[in-house]
Design a protein around this motif. Structure first.
Motif, PDB file in Angstrom:
ATOM      1  N   LYS A  16     105.736  27.691  34.531  1.00  0.00           N
ATOM      2  CA  LYS A  16     106.682  28.346  35.278  1.00  0.00           C
ATOM      3  C   LYS A  16     107.794  27.273  35.250  1.00  0.00           C
ATOM      4  CE  LYS A  16     106.841  29.419  40.198  1.00  0.00           C
ATOM      5  NZ  LYS A  16     107.924  28.873  40.659  1.00  0.00           N
ATOM      6  N   ARG A  17     108.857  27.793  35.258  1.00  0.00           N
ATOM      7  CA  ARG A  17     109.965  27.143  35.215  1.00  0.00           C
ATOM      8  C   ARG A  17     110.972  27.362  36.314  1.00  0.00           C
ATOM      9  NH1 ARG A  17     114.388  26.745  30.469  1.00  0.00           N
ATOM     10  NH2 ARG A  17     114.658  28.982  31.175  1.00  0.00           N
ATOM     11  N   THR A  18     111.401  26.389  37.043  1.00  0.00           N
ATOM     12  CA  THR A  18     111.968  26.433  38.349  1.00  0.00           C
ATOM     13  C   THR A  18     113.400  26.013  37.878  1.00  0.00           C
ATOM     14  OG1 THR A  18     109.964  26.072  39.495  1.00  0.00           O
ATOM     15  CG2 THR A  18     111.969  25.731  40.564  1.00  0.00           C
TER      16      THR A  18
ATOM     17  N   TRP B  35     120.407   5.936  37.872  1.00  0.00           N
ATOM     18  CA  TRP B  35     120.933   5.919  36.421  1.00  0.00           C
ATOM     19  C   TRP B  35     119.907   6.393  35.683  1.00  0.00           C
ATOM     20  CZ3 TRP B  35     118.941   4.014  31.890  1.00  0.00           C
ATOM     21  CH2 TRP B  35     120.059   4.094  30.625  1.00  0.00           C
ATOM     22  N   ILE B  36     118.526   6.135  35.777  1.00  0.00           N
ATOM     23  CA  ILE B  36     117.209   6.592  35.084  1.00  0.00           C
ATOM     24  C   ILE B  36     117.143   7.927  35.175  1.00  0.00           C
ATOM     25  CG2 ILE B  36     114.831   6.339  35.109  1.00  0.00           C
ATOM     26  CD1 ILE B  36     114.979   3.385  36.091  1.00  0.00           C
ATOM     27  N   TYR B  37     117.426   8.494  36.549  1.00  0.00           N
ATOM     28  CA  TYR B  37     117.486   9.997  36.481  1.00  0.00           C
ATOM     29  C   TYR B  37     118.353  10.741  35.475  1.00  0.00           C
ATOM     30  CZ  TYR B  37     114.108  10.506  40.519  1.00  0.00           C
ATOM     31  OH  TYR B  37     112.852  10.474  41.254  1.00  0.00           O
ATOM     32  N   HIS B  38     119.618  10.226  35.595  1.00  0.00           N
ATOM     33  CA  HIS B  38     120.795  10.557  34.638  1.00  0.00           C
ATOM     34  C   HIS B  38     120.506  10.449  33.147  1.00  0.00           C
ATOM     35  CE1 HIS B  38     123.960  11.978  37.483  1.00  0.00           C
ATOM     36  NE2 HIS B  38     123.551  11.126  38.278  1.00  0.00           N
ATOM     37  N   HIS B  39     119.759   9.493  32.974  1.00  0.00           N
ATOM     38  CA  HIS B  39     119.713   9.204  31.621  1.00  0.00           C
ATOM     39  C   HIS B  39     118.401  10.089  31.067  1.00  0.00           C
ATOM     40  CE1 HIS B  39     118.674   7.340  27.639  1.00  0.00           C
ATOM     41  NE2 HIS B  39     117.523   7.165  28.135  1.00  0.00           N
ATOM     42  N   MET B  40     117.454  10.315  31.951  1.00  0.00           N
ATOM     43  CA  MET B  40     116.146  11.239  31.680  1.00  0.00           C
ATOM     44  C   MET B  40     116.780  12.613  31.444  1.00  0.00           C
ATOM     45  SD  MET B  40     113.659   9.207  31.051  1.00  0.00           S
ATOM     46  CE  MET B  40     112.363  10.488  31.026  1.00  0.00           C
ATOM     47  N   ILE B  41     117.484  13.007  32.125  1.00  0.00           N
ATOM     48  CA  ILE B  41     118.083  14.265  32.156  1.00  0.00           C
ATOM     49  C   ILE B  41     118.712  14.638  30.887  1.00  0.00           C
ATOM     50  CG2 ILE B  41     119.767  16.219  33.091  1.00  0.00           C
ATOM     51  CD1 ILE B  41     118.916  14.896  35.750  1.00  0.00           C
ATOM     52  N   GLU B  42     119.552  13.635  30.387  1.00  0.00           N
ATOM     53  CA  GLU B  42     120.382  13.603  29.234  1.00  0.00           C
ATOM     54  C   GLU B  42     119.293  13.707  28.196  1.00  0.00           C
ATOM     55  OE1 GLU B  42     121.383  11.658  25.694  1.00  0.00           O
ATOM     56  OE2 GLU B  42     120.539  10.487  27.065  1.00  0.00           O
ATOM     57  N   GLU B  43     118.363  12.693  28.032  1.00  0.00           N
ATOM     58  CA  GLU B  43     117.469  12.684  26.959  1.00  0.00           C
ATOM     59  C   GLU B  43     116.454  13.878  26.502  1.00  0.00           C
ATOM     60  OE1 GLU B  43     114.884   9.965  24.177  1.00  0.00           O
ATOM     61  OE2 GLU B  43     116.743   9.546  25.402  1.00  0.00           O
TER      62      GLU B  43
ATOM     63  N   LEU C 217     118.740  15.817  41.485  1.00  0.00           N
ATOM     64  CA  LEU C 217     118.348  15.143  40.079  1.00  0.00           C
ATOM     65  C   LEU C 217     116.968  15.419  39.779  1.00  0.00           C
ATOM     66  CD1 LEU C 217     120.293  11.848  40.813  1.00  0.00           C
ATOM     67  CD2 LEU C 217     120.730  13.381  39.043  1.00  0.00           C
ATOM     68  N   GLU C 218     116.005  15.156  40.631  1.00  0.00           N
ATOM     69  CA  GLU C 218     114.626  15.616  40.311  1.00  0.00           C
ATOM     70  C   GLU C 218     114.383  17.185  39.861  1.00  0.00           C
ATOM     71  OE1 GLU C 218     112.725  14.499  44.114  1.00  0.00           O
ATOM     72  OE2 GLU C 218     112.625  12.265  43.316  1.00  0.00           O
ATOM     73  N   GLY C 219     115.084  17.887  40.429  1.00  0.00           N
ATOM     74  CA  GLY C 219     115.030  19.286  39.958  1.00  0.00           C
ATOM     75  C   GLY C 219     115.534  19.703  38.764  1.00  0.00           C
ATOM     76  N   PHE C 220     116.640  18.761  38.335  1.00  0.00           N
ATOM     77  CA  PHE C 220     117.043  19.229  36.868  1.00  0.00           C
ATOM     78  C   PHE C 220     116.145  18.329  35.957  1.00  0.00           C
ATOM     79  CE2 PHE C 220     121.168  20.554  38.355  1.00  0.00           C
ATOM     80  CZ  PHE C 220     121.528  21.425  37.345  1.00  0.00           C
ATOM     81  N   LEU C 221     115.609  17.454  36.195  1.00  0.00           N
ATOM     82  CA  LEU C 221     114.682  16.612  35.349  1.00  0.00           C
ATOM     83  C   LEU C 221     113.267  17.476  35.206  1.00  0.00           C
ATOM     84  CD1 LEU C 221     113.880  14.391  33.858  1.00  0.00           C
ATOM     85  CD2 LEU C 221     113.179  12.923  35.813  1.00  0.00           C
ATOM     86  N   ASP C 222     112.918  17.939  36.325  1.00  0.00           N
ATOM     87  CA  ASP C 222     111.670  18.762  36.022  1.00  0.00           C
ATOM     88  C   ASP C 222     111.915  20.105  35.406  1.00  0.00           C
ATOM     89  OD1 ASP C 222     109.814  17.360  37.521  1.00  0.00           O
ATOM     90  OD2 ASP C 222     109.937  18.025  39.473  1.00  0.00           O
ATOM     91  N   TYR C 223     113.150  20.506  35.636  1.00  0.00           N
ATOM     92  CA  TYR C 223     113.491  21.803  34.744  1.00  0.00           C
ATOM     93  C   TYR C 223     113.467  21.657  33.311  1.00  0.00           C
ATOM     94  CZ  TYR C 223     116.661  25.482  33.040  1.00  0.00           C
ATOM     95  OH  TYR C 223     117.177  26.628  32.197  1.00  0.00           O
TER      96      TYR C 223
END
Length: 170
Positions: A4-6, A141-149, A18-24
């Motif tokens: 299930k992708r939210t 910064w970590i959240y932004h980096h993880m989304i980019e990664e 940010l958490e939503g985009f990372l989980d997505y």
């Protein structure tokens, strides 16, 4: 297994977004791997590259571990799949590596990441330091980096999946 992708919320506070985009993006990588067997998940992209979906999942387990355990929480958590001798070890699969183990390890690292991040505000700085810098790093910064990664590697996963069975799309 049904993934299930939210979609990330469009009207929320910054942290939730940010958490939503990372989980997505985490769910997108899982979706790209869904329904494939071990042999397909270890299929390399194009020789001589050893890039595979299982390798990407192993890589992201190490990335989650690095940023949320070693850097953010200053935990003594060594690398899972790579070493000084084999800096790309996560992509060098052996006959004993399985999807079951790779997936479970990745899921465990994501759970720990969420737990560690919950203790910090977005502007809080890390308790540890990155191996690339001695400067403190904020959770933001970590959240932004993880989304980019994840976004970058999901592009790789898209191409890998299409090569394996022709599946395309989100």
């Amino acid at each position: 297994m049904t993934i299930k992708r939210t979609d990330p919320a469009t009207n929320t506070d910054e942290r939730s977004m940010l958490e939503g985009f990372l989980d997505y993006h985490r769910q997108t990588l899982e979706l790209k791997c869904a329904g494939l067997d071990d042999a397909q998940l270890r299929t390399a992209s194009v020789p001589p590259s050893q890039l595979s979906l299982m390798g990407l999942v192993r890589h992201m387990a190490d990335v989650e571990r690095n940023w949320f355990r070693r850097v953010l929480a200053n935990e003594d958590a060594g690398p899972l799949h790579y070493s000084d001798e084999d800096p790309d070890g996560e992509f060098h699969l052996t006959g004993t590596d399985t999807w079951e183990v790779a997936y479970a390890t990745w899921q465990a690292e994501m759970a720990t990441a969420r737990s560690n991040a919950a203790r910090f505000a977005l502007d809080d700085v890390s308790e540890g330091r990155s191996r690339f810098t001695e400067e403190p790093i904020t959770l933001r910064w970590i959240y932004h980096h993880m989304i980019e990664e994840y976004a970058r590697h999901n592009g790789h996963a898209d191409l890998l999946r299409e090569r394996i069975d022709g599946a395309t799309g989100e």
